[in-house]
Design a protein around this motif. Structure first.
Motif, PDB file in Angstrom:
ATOM      1  N   LEU A 149       0.855  -1.191   0.000  1.00 16.05           N
ATOM      2  CA  LEU A 149       0.000   0.000   0.000  1.00 16.05           C
ATOM      3  C   LEU A 149       0.888   1.237   0.000  1.00 16.05           C
ATOM      4  CD1 LEU A 149      -3.018   0.875   0.180  1.00 16.05           C
ATOM      5  CD2 LEU A 149      -2.643   1.205   2.631  1.00 16.05           C
ATOM      6  N   TYR A 150       0.628   2.135  -0.922  1.00 14.86           N
ATOM      7  CA  TYR A 150       1.434   3.345  -1.074  1.00 14.86           C
ATOM      8  C   TYR A 150       0.675   4.540  -0.511  1.00 14.86           C
ATOM      9  CZ  TYR A 150       4.516   0.597  -4.031  1.00 14.86           C
ATOM     10  OH  TYR A 150       5.391  -0.354  -4.491  1.00 14.86           O
ATOM     11  N   LEU A 151       1.427   5.430   0.118  1.00 16.13           N
ATOM     12  CA  LEU A 151       0.813   6.616   0.738  1.00 16.13           C
ATOM     13  C   LEU A 151       1.263   7.886   0.027  1.00 16.13           C
ATOM     14  CD1 LEU A 151       1.288   5.752   4.536  1.00 16.13           C
ATOM     15  CD2 LEU A 151      -0.689   5.270   3.070  1.00 16.13           C
ATOM     16  N   ASN A 152       0.289   8.714  -0.270  1.00 18.57           N
ATOM     17  CA  ASN A 152       0.498   9.964  -1.005  1.00 18.57           C
ATOM     18  C   ASN A 152       0.197  11.107  -0.027  1.00 18.57           C
ATOM     19  OD1 ASN A 152       0.476  11.880  -3.169  1.00 18.57           O
ATOM     20  ND2 ASN A 152      -1.719  11.511  -3.511  1.00 18.57           N
ATOM     21  N   ILE A 153       1.231  11.632   0.649  1.00 13.42           N
ATOM     22  CA  ILE A 153       0.961  12.583   1.749  1.00 13.42           C
ATOM     23  C   ILE A 153       1.310  14.025   1.412  1.00 13.42           C
ATOM     24  CG2 ILE A 153       1.218  10.739   3.478  1.00 13.42           C
ATOM     25  CD1 ILE A 153       3.855  12.150   4.369  1.00 13.42           C
ATOM     26  N   THR A 154       2.014  14.227   0.311  1.00 10.07           N
ATOM     27  CA  THR A 154       2.323  15.610  -0.080  1.00 10.07           C
ATOM     28  C   THR A 154       2.601  15.682  -1.579  1.00 10.07           C
ATOM     29  OG1 THR A 154       3.771  17.528   0.299  1.00 10.07           O
ATOM     30  CG2 THR A 154       4.811  15.372   0.397  1.00 10.07           C
ATOM     31  N   ASP A 155       2.413  16.863  -2.145  1.00  7.90           N
ATOM     32  CA  ASP A 155       2.757  17.065  -3.564  1.00  7.90           C
ATOM     33  C   ASP A 155       3.943  18.013  -3.707  1.00  7.90           C
ATOM     34  OD1 ASP A 155       1.538  19.388  -2.753  1.00  7.90           O
ATOM     35  OD2 ASP A 155      -0.129  19.269  -4.176  1.00  7.90           O
ATOM     36  N   ARG A 156       4.599  18.325  -2.576  1.00  9.77           N
ATOM     37  CA  ARG A 156       5.729  19.265  -2.626  1.00  9.77           C
ATOM     38  C   ARG A 156       7.058  18.536  -2.834  1.00  9.77           C
ATOM     39  NH1 ARG A 156       6.101  21.485   2.698  1.00  9.77           N
ATOM     40  NH2 ARG A 156       7.785  22.781   1.938  1.00  9.77           N
ATOM     41  N   CYS A 157       7.966  19.185  -3.531  1.00  8.72           N
ATOM     42  CA  CYS A 157       9.311  18.640  -3.762  1.00  8.72           C
ATOM     43  C   CYS A 157      10.308  19.783  -3.743  1.00  8.72           C
ATOM     44  CB  CYS A 157       9.422  18.012  -5.147  1.00  8.72           C
ATOM     45  SG  CYS A 157       8.535  16.493  -5.332  1.00  8.72           S
ATOM     46  N   THR A 158      11.570  19.467  -3.469  1.00  4.63           N
ATOM     47  CA  THR A 158      12.610  20.483  -3.675  1.00  4.63           C
ATOM     48  C   THR A 158      13.362  20.210  -4.975  1.00  4.63           C
ATOM     49  OG1 THR A 158      14.183  19.237  -2.368  1.00  4.63           O
ATOM     50  CG2 THR A 158      12.945  20.931  -1.221  1.00  4.63           C
ATOM     51  N   LEU A 159      12.978  19.120  -5.636  1.00  3.89           N
ATOM     52  CA  LEU A 159      13.528  18.824  -6.961  1.00  3.89           C
ATOM     53  C   LEU A 159      12.455  19.106  -8.012  1.00  3.89           C
ATOM     54  CD1 LEU A 159      15.202  15.357  -6.227  1.00  3.89           C
ATOM     55  CD2 LEU A 159      16.301  17.608  -6.229  1.00  3.89           C
ATOM     56  N   VAL A 160      12.903  19.376  -9.219  1.00  7.46           N
ATOM     57  CA  VAL A 160      11.967  19.526 -10.338  1.00  7.46           C
ATOM     58  C   VAL A 160      12.455  18.564 -11.436  1.00  7.46           C
ATOM     59  CG1 VAL A 160      10.797  21.155 -11.862  1.00  7.46           C
ATOM     60  CG2 VAL A 160      11.816  21.996  -9.735  1.00  7.46           C
ATOM     61  N   CYS A 161      12.296  17.281 -11.168  1.00  7.10           N
ATOM     62  CA  CYS A 161      12.893  16.269 -12.048  1.00  7.10           C
ATOM     63  C   CYS A 161      12.275  16.330 -13.442  1.00  7.10           C
ATOM     64  CB  CYS A 161      12.702  14.878 -11.451  1.00  7.10           C
ATOM     65  SG  CYS A 161      13.365  14.737  -9.782  1.00  7.10           S
ATOM     66  N   ARG A 162      13.146  16.337 -14.435  1.00  8.42           N
ATOM     67  CA  ARG A 162      12.667  16.407 -15.820  1.00  8.42           C
ATOM     68  C   ARG A 162      11.888  15.163 -16.210  1.00  8.42           C
ATOM     69  NH1 ARG A 162      15.507  20.510 -18.686  1.00  8.42           N
ATOM     70  NH2 ARG A 162      17.404  21.139 -17.622  1.00  8.42           N
ATOM     71  N   PHE A 163      12.208  14.028 -15.569  1.00 10.11           N
ATOM     72  CA  PHE A 163      11.558  12.761 -15.924  1.00 10.11           C
ATOM     73  C   PHE A 163      10.264  12.530 -15.150  1.00 10.11           C
ATOM     74  CE2 PHE A 163      14.930  12.107 -12.777  1.00 10.11           C
ATOM     75  CZ  PHE A 163      14.203  11.590 -11.715  1.00 10.11           C
ATOM     76  N   CYS A 164       9.906  13.443 -14.238  1.00 11.74           N
ATOM     77  CA  CYS A 164       8.728  13.240 -13.386  1.00 11.74           C
ATOM     78  C   CYS A 164       7.448  13.559 -14.163  1.00 11.74           C
ATOM     79  CB  CYS A 164       8.827  14.146 -12.164  1.00 11.74           C
ATOM     80  SG  CYS A 164       7.411  13.960 -11.062  1.00 11.74           S
TER      81      CYS A 164
END
Ligand code: SF4
Length: 209
Positions: free
Chosen positions: A22-37
């Protein structure tokens, strides 16, 4: 439809099952801006059929309600289109709740938790986190910066140092890198992981896990 199914199909996709995890999605914030994301492309934050767009960052109680019985899963993984250690307080509270109920905890992280939180957060994971999967992503800072576009200076060395220290506090530590990205030398990443005393896993583009 049982209550678990109702949870995983809710508009706000806090928890999403893949296989027996089971995967948990707790935030949409990142300090990276990965080109492959996918978050940074027209595809948007989607994994399998799950849309991980968050209307709001879920409270601890919402996350535990979305989990249900932690013991029924092989592993519960903090992993969404955001960096879970940016919500470290909530992560710890949920991990403690899972451990108290016999579950296993993995955190998929960018390994920048110490840099962002301005302290060593690894000792606070002891006893709460069974496994860490850390996105090393590249064998050197230049290649890392090209693909991950870090917002904070010194990010790649910070990931390396995080990996070096992590095994003191977390039983299973794995560094990952994605095969097929320009300039990423998987063998060199594997060698670096070995020097740091952690295992290595080659990832495939667009595969979550
Ligand atoms: S750290 Fe993960 S979620 Fe954030 S931009 Fe990179 S791939 Fe996407």
């Amino acid at each position: 439809m049982n209550s678990q199914d109702a949870t995983v199909n809710s508009m706000q996709q806090i928890a999403y099952p893949i296989g027996n995890r089971l995967y948990l999605n707790i935030t949409d914030r990142c300090t990276l801006v990965c080109r492959f994301c996918p978050k940074n492309t027209d595809l948007g934050p989607k994994v399998h059929d799950y849309d991980l767009t968050l209307e709001h960052r879920p409270e601890v109680e919402e996350i535990t309600a979305a989990i249900g019985d932690p013991a029924k899963w092989e592993e519960i993984v903090f992993c969404g289109f955001g960096e879970p250690t940016l919500r470290f307080k909530a992560l710890k509270a949920v991990a403690a709740w899972i451990k108290e109920r016999g579950g296993r905890v993995r955190v998929n992280t960018d390994g920048l938790g110490n840099l962002v939180n301005k302290r060593n957060i690894l000792p606070e994971m002891k006893g709460l986190v069974d496994s860490l999967s850390v996105s090393l992503n590249a064998q050197d800072a230049e290649t890392y910066d090209l693909h991950c576009q870090p917002q904070l200076k010194g990010s790649w060395p910070a990931v390396v140092e995080f990996l070096r220290q992590a095994p003191q506090y977390v039983p299973k530590v794995t560094a990952t890198a994605i095969d097929g990205l320009e300039g990423v030398d998987i063998e060199a990443c594997k060698k670096l992981a070995s020097e740091l005393g952690v295992t290595f896993r080659r990832r495939e583009l667009d595969k979550v896990g």
